[in-house]
Design a protein around this motif. Structure first.
Motif, PDB file in Angstrom:
ATOM      1  N   PRO A 122       0.839  -1.206   0.000  1.00 16.99           N
ATOM      2  CA  PRO A 122       0.000   0.000   0.000  1.00 16.99           C
ATOM      3  C   PRO A 122       0.868   1.248   0.000  1.00 16.99           C
ATOM      4  O   PRO A 122       2.078   1.194   0.283  1.00 16.99           O
ATOM      5  CB  PRO A 122      -0.793  -0.124   1.300  1.00 16.99           C
ATOM      6  N   ALA A 123       0.270   2.373  -0.333  1.00 11.90           N
ATOM      7  CA  ALA A 123       0.981   3.642  -0.245  1.00 11.90           C
ATOM      8  C   ALA A 123       1.399   3.888   1.193  1.00 11.90           C
ATOM      9  O   ALA A 123       0.754   3.414   2.137  1.00 11.90           O
ATOM     10  CB  ALA A 123       0.100   4.777  -0.754  1.00 11.90           C
ATOM     11  N   ALA A 124       2.491   4.606   1.376  1.00 13.71           N
ATOM     12  CA  ALA A 124       2.969   4.904   2.728  1.00 13.71           C
ATOM     13  C   ALA A 124       1.897   5.636   3.522  1.00 13.71           C
ATOM     14  O   ALA A 124       1.275   6.568   3.003  1.00 13.71           O
ATOM     15  CB  ALA A 124       4.240   5.749   2.666  1.00 13.71           C
ATOM     16  N   PRO A 125       1.654   5.219   4.763  1.00 12.97           N
ATOM     17  CA  PRO A 125       0.612   5.879   5.559  1.00 12.97           C
ATOM     18  C   PRO A 125       1.015   7.298   5.937  1.00 12.97           C
ATOM     19  O   PRO A 125       2.204   7.623   6.033  1.00 12.97           O
ATOM     20  CB  PRO A 125       0.507   4.993   6.805  1.00 12.97           C
ATOM     21  N   LYS A 126       0.011   8.140   6.126  1.00 13.95           N
ATOM     22  CA  LYS A 126       0.266   9.492   6.603  1.00 13.95           C
ATOM     23  C   LYS A 126       0.291   9.469   8.129  1.00 13.95           C
ATOM     24  O   LYS A 126      -0.525   8.819   8.764  1.00 13.95           O
ATOM     25  CB  LYS A 126      -0.817  10.441   6.094  1.00 13.95           C
ATOM     26  N   ALA A 127       1.239  10.196   8.693  1.00 14.36           N
ATOM     27  CA  ALA A 127       1.379  10.241  10.144  1.00 14.36           C
ATOM     28  C   ALA A 127       1.041  11.630  10.663  1.00 14.36           C
ATOM     29  O   ALA A 127       1.254  12.636   9.980  1.00 14.36           O
ATOM     30  CB  ALA A 127       2.807   9.872  10.550  1.00 14.36           C
ATOM     31  N   ASP A 128       0.515  11.667  11.864  1.00 10.71           N
ATOM     32  CA  ASP A 128       0.311  12.922  12.581  1.00 10.71           C
ATOM     33  C   ASP A 128       1.644  13.285  13.229  1.00 10.71           C
ATOM     34  O   ASP A 128       2.063  12.663  14.200  1.00 10.71           O
ATOM     35  CB  ASP A 128      -0.783  12.747  13.634  1.00 10.71           C
ATOM     36  N   ASP A 129       2.327  14.286  12.684  1.00 12.31           N
ATOM     37  CA  ASP A 129       3.660  14.630  13.162  1.00 12.31           C
ATOM     38  C   ASP A 129       3.683  15.105  14.610  1.00 12.31           C
ATOM     39  O   ASP A 129       4.744  15.133  15.240  1.00 12.31           O
ATOM     40  CB  ASP A 129       4.269  15.721  12.274  1.00 12.31           C
ATOM     41  N   GLY A 130       2.537  15.469  15.149  1.00 14.33           N
ATOM     42  CA  GLY A 130       2.477  15.903  16.529  1.00 14.33           C
ATOM     43  C   GLY A 130       2.217  14.776  17.507  1.00 14.33           C
ATOM     44  O   GLY A 130       2.139  15.008  18.720  1.00 14.33           O
ATOM     45  N   ASP A 131       2.106  13.552  17.001  1.00 20.37           N
ATOM     46  CA  ASP A 131       1.795  12.386  17.830  1.00 20.37           C
ATOM     47  C   ASP A 131       2.889  11.339  17.640  1.00 20.37           C
ATOM     48  O   ASP A 131       2.992  10.739  16.566  1.00 20.37           O
ATOM     49  CB  ASP A 131       0.434  11.815  17.428  1.00 20.37           C
ATOM     50  N   PRO A 132       3.741  11.081  18.638  1.00 20.66           N
ATOM     51  CA  PRO A 132       4.829  10.118  18.457  1.00 20.66           C
ATOM     52  C   PRO A 132       4.333   8.705  18.152  1.00 20.66           C
ATOM     53  O   PRO A 132       4.991   7.963  17.427  1.00 20.66           O
ATOM     54  CB  PRO A 132       5.587  10.180  19.788  1.00 20.66           C
ATOM     55  N   THR A 133       3.182   8.336  18.698  1.00 17.95           N
ATOM     56  CA  THR A 133       2.641   7.009  18.402  1.00 17.95           C
ATOM     57  C   THR A 133       2.281   6.886  16.932  1.00 17.95           C
ATOM     58  O   THR A 133       2.545   5.863  16.286  1.00 17.95           O
ATOM     59  CB  THR A 133       1.404   6.728  19.275  1.00 17.95           C
ATOM     60  N   SER A 134       1.680   7.916  16.368  1.00 24.34           N
ATOM     61  CA  SER A 134       1.311   7.906  14.959  1.00 24.34           C
ATOM     62  C   SER A 134       2.545   7.797  14.071  1.00 24.34           C
ATOM     63  O   SER A 134       2.556   7.043  13.085  1.00 24.34           O
ATOM     64  CB  SER A 134       0.524   9.177  14.622  1.00 24.34           C
ATOM     65  N   VAL A 135       3.590   8.531  14.414  1.00 23.93           N
ATOM     66  CA  VAL A 135       4.820   8.476  13.626  1.00 23.93           C
ATOM     67  C   VAL A 135       5.466   7.099  13.744  1.00 23.93           C
ATOM     68  O   VAL A 135       5.922   6.529  12.747  1.00 23.93           O
ATOM     69  CB  VAL A 135       5.792   9.587  14.077  1.00 23.93           C
ATOM     70  N   ALA A 136       5.507   6.538  14.956  1.00 28.83           N
ATOM     71  CA  ALA A 136       6.088   5.214  15.151  1.00 28.83           C
ATOM     72  C   ALA A 136       5.308   4.157  14.376  1.00 28.83           C
ATOM     73  O   ALA A 136       5.891   3.233  13.794  1.00 28.83           O
ATOM     74  CB  ALA A 136       6.117   4.869  16.638  1.00 28.83           C
ATOM     75  N   ARG A 137       3.996   4.282  14.351  1.00 23.39           N
ATOM     76  CA  ARG A 137       3.162   3.324  13.617  1.00 23.39           C
ATOM     77  C   ARG A 137       3.444   3.395  12.120  1.00 23.39           C
ATOM     78  O   ARG A 137       3.601   2.362  11.444  1.00 23.39           O
ATOM     79  CB  ARG A 137       1.686   3.597  13.890  1.00 23.39           C
TER      80      ARG A 137
END
Length: 232
Positions: free
Chosen positions: A66-81
């Motif tokens: 799949p295309a690379a997921p978008k992350a919420d840069d203000g949320d470390p969990t989102s970036v780690a995921r």
């Protein structure tokens, strides 16, 4: 088992921070001979450096990832995921080794870490499991589980955060074969400047061994099953 792995990882990360060690990921696996690198082998007169693993080719519409997921840069969990999803998403029809996936994670890395990854040259093979996947021209998908509420992890600060992720992967062959994919626990260190985006600064990995029954591939799937197509 995950709790025990997590404890080892926290200790490793703490030591790495103090020692200033760089990224240690699955790209440095053994060559499939069954063990790690012998620290005495480098001093042997018969030691032969391993040839660099060539880089793969860019993904296109034929990739099953799949295309690379978008992350919420203000949320470390989102970036780690997002980082873990990309780092362990392989397509052996395009990738020559694990480092190709690591290079796709550059948008989620700190500037220093991204620079180091661009310069890194993998040596030797990618392991026996990779050879199995490549034999089926397989791609991998992952299921991520975050280890929440672990008292061993340091609390988040405005500029530093740690996340522990259990990665359980599945390999999907283009010939209909299905088998185990990457399976590991990753301890991820994220940093940022005050008010800036969170980025992955370091990773420590403990690979989880599969029992013999889980390591055996499944029977080929029905030809009528259509695998997911990468969205551009």
């Amino acid at each position: 088992m995950r709790k025990g792995i997590a404890t080892v990882l926290v200790t490793a990360v703490g030591a790495a921070v103090l020692a200033g060690c760089g990224l240690k990921d699955l790209r440095e696996e053994s060559d499939g001979a069954g063990g790690g690198t012998d620290p005495g082998s480098a001093a042997s007169d018969t030691f032969t450096p391993k040839a660099p693993v060539p880089r793969g080719k860019p993904l296109d519409g034929g990739s099953r990832l799949p295309a690379a997921p978008k992350a919420d840069d203000g949320d470390p969990t989102s970036v780690a995921r997002a980082w873990a999803t990309v780092a362990y998403g392989y397509d052996t029809a395009y990738d020559q080794g694990r480092q190709d996936a690591v290079l796709r994670t550059l948008p989620f890395l700190t500037t220093a870490r991204a620079s180091a990854e661009r310069e890194h040259v993998s040596a030797g093979g990618s392991g026996g499991d990779w050879n199995v996947w490549a034999g089926h021209r397989a791609w991998t998908t992952v299921r991520l589980t975050f280890e929440d509420g672990d008292d061993d992890l340091p609390p988040d600060t405005p500029v530093l955060a740690y996340r522990e992720i259990f990665v359980e992967g599945t390999a999907h062959g283009r010939d209909g074969w299905t088998g185990p994919g990457p399976r590991l626990m990753a301890s991820v260190k994220l940093t940022r400047t005050v008010g800036g985006p969170w980025r992955v600064a370091d990773v420590r990995v403990v690979e989880e061994a599969l029992p013999p029954a889980a390591a055996r591939p499944s029977a080929p799937a029905s030809p009528s099953v259509t695998p997911p197509v990468r969205k551009n």
